[in-house]
Design an enzyme around this catalytic site. Structure first.
Site, PDB file in Angstrom:
ATOM      1  N   GLY A 178      42.615  79.796 -27.633  1.00  0.00           N
ATOM      2  CA  GLY A 178      41.185  79.598 -27.838  1.00  0.00           C
ATOM      3  C   GLY A 178      40.745  78.244 -27.306  1.00  0.00           C
ATOM      4  N   GLU A 179      39.466  77.963 -27.431  1.00  0.00           N
ATOM      5  CA  GLU A 179      38.925  76.678 -26.997  1.00  0.00           C
ATOM      6  C   GLU A 179      39.093  75.629 -28.086  1.00  0.00           C
ATOM      7  OE1 GLU A 179      35.333  77.381 -23.821  1.00  0.00           O
ATOM      8  OE2 GLU A 179      34.808  77.259 -25.936  1.00  0.00           O
ATOM      9  N   ALA A 180      39.421  74.414 -27.672  1.00  0.00           N
ATOM     10  CA  ALA A 180      39.402  73.267 -28.578  1.00  0.00           C
ATOM     11  C   ALA A 180      38.060  72.552 -28.486  1.00  0.00           C
ATOM     12  CB  ALA A 180      40.530  72.301 -28.232  1.00  0.00           C
TER      13      ALA A 180
END
Length: 368
Positions: A227-229
Site C-alpha cells: 500500500g501507500e505510505a
C-alpha cells in the site's frame, strides 16, 4: 478405442486450461469493489459508475446480471463486505452536491432478496478511501486510508485553481512535498456492528497507516500487504493482525515487493498458502525518499507488477507471474483460490477479464 479416449481426455484438459475463469465483466472494471456470498459474486462502482452486477459461479450458464443502481453516486475506492446475507458498502471517493471530489464516510446496505439499497444512519468517525475492510465474528473492521481533511482540501485547492497551470503546479508541489507522517493516513482500527449500526474503536497500528493495501483474512488472522505510505510512495511492509484470544496483536512480517512496494495489489489464500500478486508503484521512489526527496515519485513512470509471491516457511518467495501486470481490481476467495476480477494494466487501462491463482505443494497455477 483407448487412443480415442486418450485424445478426448487431452482435448478436454486443454479446453479446461484455456477456458475463461468467469465471463467478461459488462464494462471495463477498475477501482471498484466486490464481495462473494454463497458462491455468488457481486461487483460494482469504480469505472462501472453506480452500476452493480452479480454472477452465480455455480450456474451452468454463467452471466453477469445487473442489480439496482447504487444510490450514493459514482465512487472509486469504496470497500464492501457481506454480513448475515446483506452487502455493506463503506465510503469511497466521489463528487459531493457541489461537484467537488471528496472522501465519504457513509455506509450503504444492499438486500439481495429485495434488490434494494438503503443509506444507513451511520457515519464512520473518519473518511474511508484507500482503506481496507474485512469481517471477523459478525463485525466489519476498517483500517488504513487517506486523511479526509487533507485529501478533500487538496481537491478544493485544485477546484479554486481552475485552469491556472501555474497555480496547479504549486498546489501539487505543496501536496506531494511532505514527509509520510504529515499525511496522517489512518492507523486506527474501527469496528462496525451491523446489528446496532455503531462504530467503535478496536485498536491501532503501532507503526503507520497505509492506503491501497491488499487485505486477506482467515480465521483469527488478517494480513495487510503493501500500500501507500504517502501519496506516490509505496511501502513493502506486511502487517498481521492476530485476534486469537482476547487481545488483538499486531505483528510485522518480512517485507515483499521490495524495495519500493506496490499499491492496489491482490491477496488471497489457497491451500493455506498466503498469496500476494500484482500491484502498481514507482520504481526508484523509495530511494528518492530516503535521499531526502519527499516528492518521491516526481518524474517516475508508474509500473505494474506481474509478480506472484507466496509466504512460505517464514519468508516470501516469488513463485509465479501474471500474464500482464495489473492493479486496482477486486480480489475474492473462490474455489480455495484467489480470484481477481478486473483491474487496470499499463497506462491505467481498465480490463474485463478475471484471473484465478491456485497453489498446491507450493506450486502456483494461473488461469486466465
Amino acid at each position: 478405442m483407448n487412443k480415442t479416449i486418450m485424445a478426448l481426455a487431452i482435448m478436454m484438459a486443454s479446453f479446461a486450461a484455456n477456458a475463461s475463469v468467469l465471463p467478461e465483466t459488462p464494462v471495463p472494471f477498475k477501482s471498484g469493489t466486490g464481495a462473494i456470498d454463497n458462491d455468488t459474486v457481486y461487483i460494482g462502482l469504480g469505472s462501472a459508475g453506480t452500476a452493480w452486477y452479480k454472477l452465480d459461479t455455480q450456474a451452468k450458464d454463467k452471466k453477469w446480471t445487473a442489480l439496482a443502481a447504487f444510490p450514493g453516486g459514482p465512487r472509486d475506492q469504496a470497500t464492501s463486505a457481506f454480513i448475515d446475507g446483506n452487502l455493506y458498502v463503506f465510503g469511497g471517493i466521489g463528487k459531493n452536491s457541489e461537484g467537488l471530489t471528496q472522501v465519504f464516510n457513509d455506509v450503504h446496505k444492499y438486500n439481495p432478496k429485495t434488490n434494494s439499497w438503503v443509506k444507513l444512519m451511520s457515519l464512520a468517525p473518519m473518511g474511508m478511501a484507500g482503506h481496507v475492510t474485512f469481517v471477523h465474528n459478525g463485525k466489519a473492521y476498517v483500517t488504513g486510508g487517506v486523511n479526509q481533511n487533507i485529501f478533500n482540501g487538496y481537491f478544493e485547492d485544485l477546484n479554486e485553481a481552475g485552469k491556472d497551470s501555474t497555480a496547479i503546479d504549486k498546489i501539487n508541489a505543496h501536496y506531494f512535498d511532505k514527509k509520510a507522517e504529515d499525511y496522517f493516513f489512518n492507523k486506527f482500527l474501527l469496528s462496525f456492528d451491523p446489528s446496532t449500526q455503531q462504530w467503535s474503536y478496536a485498536g491501532e497500528s503501532p507503526w503507520y497507516g497505509t492506503a491501497g493495501a491488499a487485505v486477506v483474512n482467515k480465521g483469527d488472522k488478517t494480513w495487510l500487504i503493501n500500500g501507500e505510505a504517502k501519496p506516490g510512495l509505496r511501502t513493502d511492509a506486511v502487517f498481521e493482525l492476530d485476534f486469537t484470544g482476547n487481545n488483538l496483536k499486531w505483528n510485522k512480517l518480512d517485507p515483499v515487493s521490495s524495495p519500493d512496494g506496490v499499491a492496489g495489489g491482490f491477496a488471497g489464500i489457497s491451500n493455506d498458502s498466503l498469496i500476494f500478486a500484482g500491484g502498481a508503484g514507482f520504481k526508484g521512489s523509495r530511494e528518492n525518499y530516503q535521499n531526502g526527496k519527499n516528492y518521491a515519485h516526481e518524474g517516475l513512470k508508474k509500473s505494474y507488477s506481474t509478480d506472484i509471491h507466496l509466504w512460505h516457511n517464514g519468508k516470501w518467495d516469488k513463485s509465479g507471474e501474471l500474464s500482464q501486470g495489473r492493479a486496482y481490481g477486486v480480489s475474492l476467495p473462490w474455489n480455495n483460490s484467489l480470484l481477481i476480477i478486473g483491474g487496470e494494466t499499463a497506462g491505467g487501462k481498465a480490463v474485463t477479464d478475471s484471473v484465478l491463482i491456485s497453489v498446491k505443494d507450493n506450486k502456483v497455477t494461473v488461469q486466465n
